[in-house]
Design a protein around this motif. Structure first.
Motif, mmCIF file in Angstrom:
data_model
loop_
_atom_site.group_PDB
_atom_site.id
_atom_site.type_symbol
_atom_site.label_atom_id
_atom_site.label_comp_id
_atom_site.label_asym_id
_atom_site.label_seq_id
_atom_site.Cartn_x
_atom_site.Cartn_y
_atom_site.Cartn_z
ATOM 1 N N PHE A 203 0.855 -1.189 0.000
ATOM 2 C CA PHE A 203 0.000 0.000 0.000
ATOM 3 C C PHE A 203 0.890 1.237 0.000
ATOM 4 O O PHE A 203 1.675 1.454 0.929
ATOM 5 C CB PHE A 203 -0.907 -0.024 1.242
ATOM 6 C CG PHE A 203 -2.004 1.015 1.212
ATOM 7 C CD1 PHE A 203 -2.565 1.451 0.028
ATOM 8 C CD2 PHE A 203 -2.486 1.546 2.402
ATOM 9 C CE1 PHE A 203 -3.565 2.402 -0.003
ATOM 10 C CE2 PHE A 203 -3.499 2.500 2.395
ATOM 11 C CZ PHE A 203 -4.036 2.931 1.186
ATOM 12 N N LEU B 243 1.158 5.177 0.153
ATOM 13 C CA LEU B 243 0.444 6.400 0.552
ATOM 14 C C LEU B 243 1.277 7.582 0.098
ATOM 15 O O LEU B 243 2.387 7.807 0.604
ATOM 16 C CB LEU B 243 0.326 6.445 2.082
ATOM 17 C CG LEU B 243 -0.573 5.382 2.687
ATOM 18 C CD1 LEU B 243 -0.080 4.987 4.065
ATOM 19 C CD2 LEU B 243 -1.995 5.888 2.767
ATOM 20 N N LEU C 176 -9.618 3.403 3.098
ATOM 21 C CA LEU C 176 -8.160 3.568 3.240
ATOM 22 C C LEU C 176 -7.647 2.718 4.399
ATOM 23 O O LEU C 176 -6.605 2.072 4.316
ATOM 24 C CB LEU C 176 -7.795 5.039 3.486
ATOM 25 C CG LEU C 176 -7.977 6.008 2.315
ATOM 26 C CD1 LEU C 176 -7.614 7.425 2.742
ATOM 27 C CD2 LEU C 176 -7.102 5.591 1.143
ATOM 28 N N MET C 177 -8.400 2.732 5.485
ATOM 29 C CA MET C 177 -8.006 1.971 6.677
ATOM 30 C C MET C 177 -8.024 0.467 6.374
ATOM 31 O O MET C 177 -7.129 -0.261 6.819
ATOM 32 C CB MET C 177 -8.981 2.313 7.805
ATOM 33 C CG MET C 177 -8.460 2.012 9.166
ATOM 34 S SD MET C 177 -7.039 3.059 9.518
ATOM 35 C CE MET C 177 -6.786 2.611 11.205
ATOM 36 N N LYS D 204 -7.423 -0.926 3.532
ATOM 37 C CA LYS D 204 -6.218 -1.225 2.738
ATOM 38 C C LYS D 204 -4.964 -1.185 3.606
ATOM 39 O O LYS D 204 -4.052 -1.997 3.436
ATOM 40 C CB LYS D 204 -6.080 -0.209 1.596
ATOM 41 C CG LYS D 204 -7.087 -0.436 0.483
ATOM 42 C CD LYS D 204 -6.948 0.621 -0.581
ATOM 43 C CE LYS D 204 -8.060 0.473 -1.612
ATOM 44 N NZ LYS D 204 -8.047 1.521 -2.611
ATOM 45 N N TYR D 205 -4.921 -0.224 4.503
ATOM 46 C CA TYR D 205 -3.762 -0.049 5.403
ATOM 47 C C TYR D 205 -3.586 -1.292 6.277
ATOM 48 O O TYR D 205 -2.484 -1.794 6.462
ATOM 49 C CB TYR D 205 -4.025 1.189 6.257
ATOM 50 C CG TYR D 205 -2.834 1.774 6.988
ATOM 51 C CD1 TYR D 205 -1.698 2.210 6.314
ATOM 52 C CD2 TYR D 205 -2.879 1.956 8.372
ATOM 53 C CE1 TYR D 205 -0.631 2.786 6.989
ATOM 54 C CE2 TYR D 205 -1.820 2.537 9.059
ATOM 55 C CZ TYR D 205 -0.704 2.945 8.358
ATOM 56 O OH TYR D 205 0.347 3.522 9.036
ATOM 57 N N ILE E 145 3.911 -1.423 3.809
ATOM 58 C CA ILE E 145 3.452 -0.042 3.608
ATOM 59 C C ILE E 145 4.609 0.793 3.057
ATOM 60 O O ILE E 145 5.733 0.701 3.564
ATOM 61 C CB ILE E 145 3.019 0.588 4.964
ATOM 62 C CG1 ILE E 145 2.011 -0.283 5.718
ATOM 63 C CG2 ILE E 145 2.558 2.024 4.804
ATOM 64 C CD1 ILE E 145 0.594 -0.166 5.279
ATOM 65 N N MET F 107 5.378 4.750 2.514
ATOM 66 C CA MET F 107 4.905 6.123 2.690
ATOM 67 C C MET F 107 5.810 7.041 1.873
ATOM 68 O O MET F 107 7.033 6.992 2.007
ATOM 69 C CB MET F 107 4.984 6.532 4.162
ATOM 70 C CG MET F 107 4.064 5.740 5.049
ATOM 71 S SD MET F 107 4.048 6.464 6.695
ATOM 72 C CE MET F 107 3.612 5.022 7.658
ATOM 73 N N THR G 162 -5.171 7.308 12.207
ATOM 74 C CA THR G 162 -4.888 5.913 12.591
ATOM 75 C C THR G 162 -4.507 5.861 14.083
ATOM 76 O O THR G 162 -3.826 4.939 14.520
ATOM 77 C CB THR G 162 -3.758 5.291 11.728
ATOM 78 O OG1 THR G 162 -2.519 5.943 12.060
ATOM 79 C CG2 THR G 162 -4.015 5.443 10.240
ATOM 80 N N MET H 11 0.646 -1.380 14.351
ATOM 81 C CA MET H 11 1.153 -1.184 12.995
ATOM 82 C C MET H 11 2.665 -1.346 12.898
ATOM 83 O O MET H 11 3.205 -1.525 11.806
ATOM 84 C CB MET H 11 0.777 0.216 12.500
ATOM 85 C CG MET H 11 -0.672 0.373 12.164
ATOM 86 S SD MET H 11 -1.272 -0.851 10.995
ATOM 87 C CE MET H 11 -0.396 -0.397 9.522
#
Ligand SMILES: Cc1cc2nc3c(=O)[nH]c(=O)nc-3n(C[C@H](O)[C@H](O)[C@H](O)COP(=O)(O)O)c2cc1C
Length: 229
Positions: free
Chosen positions: A4, A6, A78-79, A81-82, A88, A90, A110, A130
């Motif tokens: 994912f 972002l 979005l959450m 997918k997160y 991840i 970023m 989050t 996370m």
């Protein structure tokens, strides 16, 4: 695997940072035969600010954001997918020596996920941690000097419990042929880093050193202050 991305740049697809991310994703695609890559430009999303109600940290809405639960902005998908992503990525331009406000606003929403870092003793199944995910942070800035990445680095170290992988550089922009060589060298190393991130979630010492060397050479030799808008 699920990746994912972002993107916190207001420049969305035209983002300079995303140019670096694209080289990183090339590496991922070389290493992972079936990557599921989702890219979200946060500047295109409707994300409300965290209201600091602490419902997500209490019995009111334990582990979940009340705004997200009400589904009144783009945060719920979005959450999902997160949380579903294995890795991840970023991407953020440096803004005022920190991450962009688009990425900051997303991260603040989050908030339930960061509780296990603030209060480890209260960790339980309701609060997902996370920091167990593989996280890569890619950032570009205009002018690098000593200490310029300290703020972003400190934040990401804390969020990831010191596990995140970083690529922090000035803009990979070429004015002359010599610059082209420097930026290509950097972006090729970024692709190698992407490959390693896909395979084991972290960069080898050799790749780390190559990144550092190519980033330093670009920063010292290419003056991007008046180009790349
Ligand atoms: C509001 C704003 C603040 C910025 N702050 C910094 C900064 O503190 N240091 C820096 O070197 N560059 C700074 N820049 C430049 C961006 O970090 C740089 O142009 C970056 O490569 C843009 O990436 P993007 O195209 O992905 O948005 C700033 C740019 C903007 C628009």
């Amino acid at each position: 695997m699920k990746y994912f991305v972002l993107n916190g740049s207001p420049r969305k697809e035209r983002s300079m940072t995303m140019n670096v991310v694209r080289s990183f994703l090339n590496g991922i695609e070389e290493a992972d035969p079936e990557p599921q890559i989702d890219i979200v430009h946060l500047a295109k999303c409707n994300i409300q600010h965290c209201r600091s109600c602490y419902a997500c940290w209490s019995h009111v809405c334990e582990g979940e954001c009340v705004i997200t639960k009400r589904n009144i902005d783009d945060m719920a998908p979005l959450m999902d997918k997160y949380l579903a992503a294995d890795k991840i990525i970023m991407a953020t331009p440096m803004h005022f020596f920190a991450i962009s406000s688009y990425l900051q606003k997303f991260l603040e929403r989050t908030f339930p996920l960061i509780k296990p870092i603030y209060i480890p003793a209260e960790q339980d199944d309701k609060y997902k941690d996370m920091s167990t995910k593989d996280i890569a942070v890619i950032s570009t800035c205009k002018v690098a000097f000593d200490g310029v990445w300290d703020c972003i680095d400190a934040q990401m170290q804390l969020i990831s419990r010191k596990r995140y992988q970083r690529i922090f550089s000035t803009q990979p922009l070429a004015v002359s042929n010599k610059d082209k060589e420097l930026t290509e060298n950097f972006l090729n190393t970024v692709t190698l880093a992407g490959k390693e991130f896909a395979l084991c979630g972290e960069f080898s010492e050799a790749v780390r050193q190559s990144l550092e060397k190519s980033i330093q050479a670009m920063g010292e030799q290419i003056d991007t202050r008046n180009i790349g808008f």
